[in-house]
Design a protein around this motif. Sequence first.
Motif, PDB file in Angstrom:
ATOM      1  N   LEU A   5       0.841  -1.204   0.000  1.00 57.77           N
ATOM      2  CA  LEU A   5       0.000   0.000   0.000  1.00 57.77           C
ATOM      3  C   LEU A   5       0.873   1.250   0.000  1.00 57.77           C
ATOM      4  O   LEU A   5       0.626   2.203  -0.759  1.00 57.77           O
ATOM      5  CB  LEU A   5      -0.909   0.006   1.231  1.00 57.77           C
ATOM      6  N   PHE A   6       1.884   1.266   0.848  1.00 62.23           N
ATOM      7  CA  PHE A   6       2.758   2.430   0.946  1.00 62.23           C
ATOM      8  C   PHE A   6       3.525   2.664  -0.353  1.00 62.23           C
ATOM      9  O   PHE A   6       3.574   3.785  -0.873  1.00 62.23           O
ATOM     10  CB  PHE A   6       3.743   2.234   2.104  1.00 62.23           C
TER      11      PHE A   6
ATOM     12  N   ALA B 191      14.534   6.401  -1.156  1.00 59.74           N
ATOM     13  CA  ALA B 191      15.205   5.530  -0.185  1.00 59.74           C
ATOM     14  C   ALA B 191      14.209   4.971   0.824  1.00 59.74           C
ATOM     15  O   ALA B 191      14.273   3.792   1.200  1.00 59.74           O
ATOM     16  CB  ALA B 191      16.317   6.296   0.528  1.00 59.74           C
ATOM     17  N   ARG B 192      13.264   5.811   1.275  1.00 57.44           N
ATOM     18  CA  ARG B 192      12.243   5.327   2.209  1.00 57.44           C
ATOM     19  C   ARG B 192      11.372   4.259   1.559  1.00 57.44           C
ATOM     20  O   ARG B 192      11.011   3.251   2.183  1.00 57.44           O
ATOM     21  CB  ARG B 192      11.374   6.484   2.676  1.00 57.44           C
ATOM     22  N   VAL B 193      11.011   4.480   0.302  1.00 50.00           N
ATOM     23  CA  VAL B 193      10.160   3.522  -0.400  1.00 50.00           C
ATOM     24  C   VAL B 193      10.852   2.174  -0.504  1.00 50.00           C
ATOM     25  O   VAL B 193      10.281   1.125  -0.170  1.00 50.00           O
ATOM     26  CB  VAL B 193       9.793   4.049  -1.800  1.00 50.00           C
ATOM     27  N   TRP B 194      12.103   2.197  -0.953  1.00 51.78           N
ATOM     28  CA  TRP B 194      12.797   0.930  -1.140  1.00 51.78           C
ATOM     29  C   TRP B 194      13.184   0.308   0.195  1.00 51.78           C
ATOM     30  O   TRP B 194      13.289  -0.920   0.288  1.00 51.78           O
ATOM     31  CB  TRP B 194      14.023   1.141  -2.017  1.00 51.78           C
TER      32      TRP B 194
ATOM     33  N   THR C 217      -1.231   1.939  13.664  1.00 55.22           N
ATOM     34  CA  THR C 217       0.199   1.986  13.972  1.00 55.22           C
ATOM     35  C   THR C 217       1.016   2.167  12.708  1.00 55.22           C
ATOM     36  O   THR C 217       1.994   2.938  12.682  1.00 55.22           O
ATOM     37  CB  THR C 217       0.630   0.697  14.697  1.00 55.22           C
ATOM     38  N   PHE C 218       0.625   1.489  11.642  1.00 55.73           N
ATOM     39  CA  PHE C 218       1.349   1.617  10.376  1.00 55.73           C
ATOM     40  C   PHE C 218       1.229   3.035   9.826  1.00 55.73           C
ATOM     41  O   PHE C 218       2.205   3.593   9.307  1.00 55.73           O
ATOM     42  CB  PHE C 218       0.802   0.608   9.369  1.00 55.73           C
ATOM     43  N   ASN C 219       0.042   3.617   9.928  1.00 54.73           N
ATOM     44  CA  ASN C 219      -0.142   4.997   9.455  1.00 54.73           C
ATOM     45  C   ASN C 219       0.740   5.964  10.236  1.00 54.73           C
ATOM     46  O   ASN C 219       1.324   6.897   9.664  1.00 54.73           O
ATOM     47  CB  ASN C 219      -1.610   5.403   9.581  1.00 54.73           C
TER      48      ASN C 219
END
Length: 845
Positions: free
Chosen positions: A95-96, A333-336, A410-412
């Motif tokens: 999703l992210f 970088a955050r995505v990967w 928590t994920f959000n």
Amino acid sequence: MDVLEEVQGDLDEAFEVDVDAVGARRARIRYWKEVLLFVRFHTVRGRRARASFQPAMTLNHIRGAVRAMRKQKLITTLNVAGLAVGLACTLLASLFVIDELSYDAYHEDIDRMYRLNGTFDDGGFDGIAKINGPWGAVAAAGHPAVQAVARFTFFGQTFADLVGEKHSLQGGMYADSTVFDVFSWPLVAGKSEDALRGPGRIVLTETTALRLYGTIDVLGRDLLLGGTLPVVVSGIMQDVPDNSHFTFPFLVSMATYGHESHDDWWRWNQYYTYLKLAPGTDPEATARDVSGVIRANLPADAAASAGVMLQPVERIYLHSRQFREIAPLGSAARVWTLGSLAVLILAIAALNFLTLSTARSGIRSREVGVRKVLGAGHFGLVRQFVTEATVSLATGGVLALGLAVAVLDTFNELTGKAFTASDVLSLPVVLLLTAVVLFLGMATSMYPAVVQAAARPVHALRGQAQGAGMIRLRQGLVTVQFAVSAMLLIVAGIVSNQLRFIETAPLGFEREHLVAVPFQDNGINARADDIRAAVQSVPGVESVTLSGNRPGGGDWGIPVEIPGVAPEDIPGIRMLVGDVAFPDVYGMSLAAGRLPSPDHPSDRDQALLVNQEFVRQMGWDDPIGQPVSMPAVDRSFEIVGVVTDFHFRSMHEQIAPLMLFAAPDNWYSQMTIRLRPDASQETINAVGSVYARFDPVNAFRFTFLDEQFDALYAAERRVGEQIRLGSWFAFLVACMGLFGLATFTAQRRTKEIGIRKVVGASQWVIVRLLTRETVALVMLSLLLAIPAAWWIGDIWLSDFAYAAGIPVSTFMVGILVTLSIAVGTTALQAWRAARMDPVRAIRTE
């Protein structure tokens, strides 16, 4: 092939019996006799018919899988739980990643949309996102390959006055009338070609129109902004999608913007400029042509360093490294990082499943032998094992959906997103989950199934279906699982150590007890001295300074000239603009000269402070008294002091050359208040009351400066938290597999354990025997994890100009934790097995 294996298995078994009964020679004669007698047409035809695919058989395999899951509750729980954790992590990360990759993709011609950036190198940036007005409006618009140009600049804080009722508005922008020719933002009311044509026109988003008027049917209505600017509503547009690299609540026509340097080629670089190019256009060639036009319109000393580049809009959100971005951006970088974490956890879960499958296959070897003797074919056995694995995976998939929904909040919080349960349960996500389950079902069950199905019946009945290859595979899987887990744990330690370093390292000024208050009404500037004096009188306030910017809140860049120094020898200089009290309020240290003072009236207009880095790059021994001019703003200064270097940006960047000077009141946009150490919330409330007297419309806003600097590393903290949680999830799943494997090992060696205890082996000897292999495998995994973790940690730290390094203690903690968890998990089952009654163990078959 199925018939051949079945016949060969039966004949081999009969042959071994005949060798013991009548000898090898007569056994061979009987063997070939049986071969000739067995080969009949109706036999071959009948067995082929039974080997065909039958839905009823698949249903029977599913029932068998359910019975096996019920029979082995512990192993089933470990398997399904590990799969659920891995699949849930994959779903949420998907999703992210999908959301991050979707930014700006909704524009129709996104492949031809570019932003015009200035070629400006400062502190590791690739350029500057803000340029001068004519660079896009004249230079770019005149190029034949440019189909449309649209500029934006910030409108600033304001309020809408509706019949005496005032509504605060923030985040709006001025925009050219061509904005809808570049961007795919549809209007629900009004004409896109005319909505922003001419002065005094405003386009509202649907949400803004509903907030102000309660309806979107407001075309032609008058609106007063900031109490002084009359505009007419000329269009209503759909809300800008959240997956855009910038958003806004309203647009005011650029023709309304009245800044005196609006059309200046050099002074006022405050415009974000976007282009749409013709199909097939070379963006690099276009940028070179536009740069040539710009240089031709600039002074000779400025033209040498001026230029532009074209940045694809589709790459801005994740890949841009421009100075003065229009809004906070994401990071590839955050995505990967998050995507890789999810893949690694899912891989560990799959390896865990495969490990338990290979271990369980040894227990089921006799079952396979009986099935083959009764006529089960090779394909049928493979299909049975694959079906059973898929049933377990499907169960884990269903639980993963529920787990993902349960931890969504928590994920959000961890990612800064706002996903809902409907996003998790959407059709694309369910289809993705189904595809992953089917793929894993084939990938993790095929090898054990083929090995088991290919075993000869006589070997299977004796429990000898597994060979050295299966054992080595299982050892390799355990090694890989713990290598990945240990690597993540060590990397998490490296990240945490760096975050502690940047939180505790001295910045070079006193950031504690500082409160920054932005001015939301430009009219406050005219009464700057009054608001400063009023706030200064509040109990608990130590000192107050007015400024145009502040450390951590955006420094400026203004070209300077220094007599006797060539322009190319002047380093890139950043500016902080504040009144004469600014250095004192921020607690800056003086390295040479003096600080500006009210006792020197000329300091307000002429005093200039520089930092040590500026002096160092200029190569000066004594900078005091050096003249410096800023033609772009018609200012001349004299250096009166040198301040000790301090971090005015994040520790990602080296401290750059810096100048500090006072400016006219109309440059100031905020004040910074130093509170007394014993100040309380009542002091903040009192300051808010004072502010309300000067700005009764906008709510009082403030920021503690230490919190603001901490916010500079919010993305790093999220990454660190993700890696930390990911490492513990990986350990959890890996330990589930190791616990199940230890259980199988103890069951398989029950009789051996009983015999050893009868002949005098102690419980400690038994535990050591059963955990020896685990220790060896974990030590091997650590040898793989340590260099990988060091390499990844070094890459991550290279993004910081000031890094804490990689301490040996981080590796030692990672090694001890990995060994403790792995050995402890195995030793628990080994201890239970070692305490078993030896007589009962020996009787176990």
